[in-house]
Design an enzyme around this catalytic site. Structure first.
Site, PDB file in Angstrom:
ATOM      1  N   SER A 241      33.991  41.605  35.067  1.00 40.70           N
ATOM      2  CA  SER A 241      32.902  40.675  35.376  1.00 40.70           C
ATOM      3  C   SER A 241      31.763  40.758  34.368  1.00 40.70           C
ATOM      4  O   SER A 241      30.884  39.895  34.359  1.00 40.70           O
ATOM      5  CB  SER A 241      32.350  40.961  36.777  1.00 40.70           C
ATOM      6  OG  SER A 241      31.899  42.300  36.871  1.00 40.70           O
TER       7      SER A 241
ATOM      8  N   HIS B  85      38.069  36.122  35.198  1.00 47.41           N
ATOM      9  CA  HIS B  85      37.102  36.692  36.126  1.00 47.41           C
ATOM     10  C   HIS B  85      37.175  35.954  37.456  1.00 47.41           C
ATOM     11  O   HIS B  85      36.675  34.837  37.592  1.00 47.41           O
ATOM     12  CB  HIS B  85      35.699  36.599  35.519  1.00 47.41           C
ATOM     13  CG  HIS B  85      34.617  37.120  36.410  1.00 47.41           C
ATOM     14  ND1 HIS B  85      33.306  36.722  36.302  1.00 47.41           N
ATOM     15  CD2 HIS B  85      34.649  38.002  37.442  1.00 47.41           C
ATOM     16  CE1 HIS B  85      32.587  37.330  37.223  1.00 47.41           C
ATOM     17  NE2 HIS B  85      33.376  38.113  37.926  1.00 47.41           N
TER      18      HIS B  85
ATOM     19  N   GLU C  38      36.303  32.169  35.991  1.00 48.03           N
ATOM     20  CA  GLU C  38      35.736  32.204  34.644  1.00 48.03           C
ATOM     21  C   GLU C  38      36.817  32.708  33.686  1.00 48.03           C
ATOM     22  O   GLU C  38      37.264  33.857  33.802  1.00 48.03           O
ATOM     23  CB  GLU C  38      34.527  33.144  34.580  1.00 48.03           C
ATOM     24  CG  GLU C  38      33.193  32.483  34.706  1.00 48.03           C
ATOM     25  CD  GLU C  38      32.039  33.452  34.461  1.00 48.03           C
ATOM     26  OE1 GLU C  38      31.001  32.990  33.965  1.00 48.03           O
ATOM     27  OE2 GLU C  38      32.160  34.647  34.767  1.00 48.03           O
TER      28      GLU C  38
ATOM     29  N   ASN D 237      27.198  35.936  35.703  1.00 47.87           N
ATOM     30  CA  ASN D 237      26.504  37.198  35.927  1.00 47.87           C
ATOM     31  C   ASN D 237      25.345  37.409  34.954  1.00 47.87           C
ATOM     32  O   ASN D 237      24.379  38.104  35.267  1.00 47.87           O
ATOM     33  CB  ASN D 237      27.484  38.367  35.838  1.00 47.87           C
ATOM     34  CG  ASN D 237      28.287  38.525  37.116  1.00 47.87           C
ATOM     35  OD1 ASN D 237      27.907  38.010  38.162  1.00 47.87           O
ATOM     36  ND2 ASN D 237      29.406  39.219  37.042  1.00 47.87           N
TER      37      ASN D 237
END
Length: 698
Positions: free
Chosen positions: A410, A431, A443, A481
């Site tokens: 991540s 991800h 992702e 993130n």
């Protein structure tokens, strides 16, 4: 006609009018004109006693041509077409198969009868675009299935299967072949006993006499949709079906549709609709690059994330093997998967027997040799770069040539992980978001050497698994993130400056997120962020102290909130409030009252600024990709369109000014507008203009 989109065939007294407008038989202008023309021909033909409305291809009509929204209307409109079918003096039978959606179903509701194959599904999903059915759907559907079931279907936008449709009265028969079945049905009807759907009253009579059951159904359908305009409009429109005459209800429906279609919420939802599709178009990767076929998958790691990832493959009918370090860990992982399926069956989310069918596609092993059989290998081990590099170095010697090797990291450097292999072109990030078997975002992290074939395969896999794939570049935190980290910093600052977790969470929920950041932190586990901060050498005074106290969130019963007796409901904790005040005093911060508006700005504007940096660096291909990431991965309300769309509504000039203010106020220059945001703001432009310029340049 200039475009032949609608055909007509007559045999044995039955006319078959067929729409042929691939891929989904959208009801664009040429189709509407063709329907009117062919219906008139069938009506005028004395040999025709009944008419079948059919579609060519793989599905009945999926509804209106969304590309016509916002453009000047062209006659005949869909209302006029449906009215022509509604008033036809000969029986009209719609032959449904595949998916019949939106305006397609409204057209079918304008016919006298409907038959469908058993696999057919139908629905009115306009609410998902911030709209309501605008061609009589809210008036006719209640007259067939009752207002209570109609409001649930229209507000949710969910599809109805043929068996349920038959039981409820939406269709009149299930047939084995749509056209022939409709023709056979046509020979059984009496042309002298036609009743238009609009004239039926038996299913709305009870609600007319006592609307309490309807009001309860409407409240249930909208209980989690506060502030969203389209569901409320849908409820009012369905209510009109039994409180107003048909024509008045239809006029009110049209007025509501026109109001919604020009509103910001519908514009936002339509933006996301197109953005999701645009995200799969990758510059430099043309349609000639096809994704490799995936016949078997391996997931390394059977923890919560690994098991959830593996479930996606089994759900898609792809055999999957979980590889673990020992038999005990493997048994725990497989038991967790089985338990998740069992709970879904118990709740009625999956049919009985699903657990065994899905588990039959699972296998488990502690022998890495099984990896050699896989077409795709996804690593889902602990989030530690050294460990992941060890896993990929080992994978390199076992996986077959050409197998896709994906890391579920991540935040970590995909290029560093790929460098542990001799085949970096086969390596990328995939991800998944927790819970991986539920969350739709995927992702796809493109390393500097990831091949076009690998990217195409990852996109194809994502679509097969029912995910929304977005290709992003390789950096710390990627898109989602990386932006989230900005919000997290502001959460800590706001606590120290005077806001409590419950106030911040309330503001974020009022904006439309399903959870506030502090409640979300407790759900995910505060130790996750703590571990990342320690790895980066970063600190967060309040959050670090909570973790040092063993307060990791829901799993320990204490976090930012307290959770008594296993409850998942967050309760404010005076101990946390005292800790916040103590840390603020130690740092010399004078706490103050902070307005909800300031909280909202600091929860969103720094993320928007980071999105601009991400675009500057080419980590995201286009602003709409950022929006898709946040809508499908982080709970950004779809009716607000995503961070970049929302920023354009607010205005980048306003956002830039507020960021300048906060950068000065808190003494953090990284809050100041980045070069791209400043340039767009100074030019009076938004992210949409940036996207148009980038597209033109490419």
């Amino acid at each position: 006609m200039s475009e032949q989109k609608v055909g007509l065939e007559i045999a044995n007294g039955v006319a078959v009018i067929s729409i042929d407008n691939p891929p989904v038989n959208a009801l664009g202008h040429a189709v509407r004109a063709g329907l009117v023309e062919q219906l008139a021909a069938a009506e005028a033909d004395a040999s025709v006693r009944a008419i079948v409305l059919a579609c060519k291809g793989r599905t009945f009509s999926a509804g209106a041509d969304i590309t016509e929204f916002g453009k000047p209307p062209r006659a005949p409109g869909l209302h006029e077409v449906i009215e022509r079918f509604d008033n036809c003096r000969k029986p009209v039978i719609a032959a449904l198969f595949g998916t019949t959606l939106g305006g397609g179903l409204e057209l079918a509701l304008g016919c006298h009868y409907r038959v469908a194959v058993e696999s057919a599904r139908m629905g009115l999903p306009e609410v998902k675009l911030g709209l309501l059915p605008g061609a009589g759907g809210t008036q006719r559907l209640p007259r067939l299935i009752g207002p209570e079931k109609a409001v649930a279907a229209i507000v949710s936008g969910k599809m109805i299967g043929a068996k349920a449709a038959l039981a409820d009265g939406l269709i009149d028969a299930i047939v084995s072949d749509p056209v022939q079945g409709a023709i056979d049905f046509a020979h059984t009807v009496d042309p002298a006993k036609l009743v238009r759907v609009r004239d039926r009253s038996d299913k709305i009579a009870a609600a007319k006499a006592d609307p309490s059951a309807f009001e309860a159904a409407a409240a249930e359908a909208t209980k989690r949709l506060k502030g969203v305009e389209a569901p409320a409009a849908c409820v009012e429109a369905v209510r009109n079906s039994f409180t107003l005459p048909f024509d008045e209800g239809a006029r009110a429906e049209q007025q509501a549709f026109m109001r919604l279609v020009v509103g910001d919420q519908s514009r936002a939802q339509r933006h996301v609709f197109f953005a999701e599709r645009e995200a799969q178009k990758i510059p430099g990767i043309g349609p000639e690059v096809k994704g490799a076929k995936i016949g078997r998958a391996v997931v390394i790691g059977g923890g919560t994330m690994g098991g959830g990832i593996a479930m996606n493959f089994a759900n898609a009918g792809i055999p999957v093997t979980i590889v673990e370090t020992d038999e005990a860990a493997l048994a725990r992982g497989l038991d967790r998967v089985r338990g998740t399926y069992d709970v879904s069956v118990q709740r009625g989310a999956l049919p009985a027997g699903t657990t065994e069918k899905r588990m039959a596609l699972f296998s488990g092993s502690t022998d890495w040799g099984v990896i050699a059989e896989a077409d795709i290998v996804i690593e889902a081990v602990f989030e530690e770069l050294g460990l992941k590099k060890e896993v990929f170095a080992r994978l390199d010697g076992i996986a077959r040539p050409g197998a896709l090797l994906a890391t579920n990291t991540s935040t970590l450097d995909v290029d560093a992980i790929a460098a542990a292999t001799k085949r970096p072109g086969d390596v990328l990030g995939m991800h998944f978001f927790s819970p991986a078997n539920v969350m739709k975002l995927l992702e796809i992290v493109r390393g500097k050497e990831s091949s076009a074939q690998s990217i195409a395969t990852a996109i194809a896999v994502g679509k097969t698994l029912g995910k929304v794939p977005v290709v992003v570049g390789n950096c710390d935190g990627f898109v989602g993130n990386r932006m989230l980290a900005r919000r997290t910093i502001e959460c800590e600052r706001l606590m120290l400056e005077g806001a409590l977790p419950q106030q911040v969470d309330a503001v974020v929920k009022a904006f439309g997120f399903p959870m506030g950041p502090f409640a979300m932190g407790d759900l995910a586990g505060l130790d996750v962020g703590w571990r990342i901060r320690k790895h980066r050498g970063a600190t967060a005074p309040v959050s670090d102290a909570l973790c040092e106290m063993g307060r990791f969130g829901q799993k320990t019963g204490r976090g930012y909130y307290v959770y008594e007796n296993g409850s998942r409901v967050p309760t404010p904790d005076p101990e946390v409030e005292a800790l916040i005040s103590e840390k603020a005093a130690a740092l010399g911060v004078t706490r103050r009252a902070i307005s909800d508006q300031e909280i909202l700005e600091r929860m969103t504007y720094p993320m928007i600024n980071e999105a601009a940096r991400i675009l500057e660096e080419g980590i995201a291909i286009r602003p709409s990709d950022v929006d898709v990431v946040w809508v499908y991965g982080y709970g950004w309300p779809v009716w607000r369109g995503g961070p970049c769309f929302h920023a354009d509504l607010v205005g980048l000039k306003e956002i830039a000014a507020r960021l300048e203010h906060y950068a000065t106020a808190v003494g953090d220059e990284t809050l100041a507008p980045c070069a791209l945001l400043r340039r767009l703001a100074d030019a009076g432009q938004g992210f949409a203009a940036f996207a148009q310029d980038a597209k033109a340049a490419s």
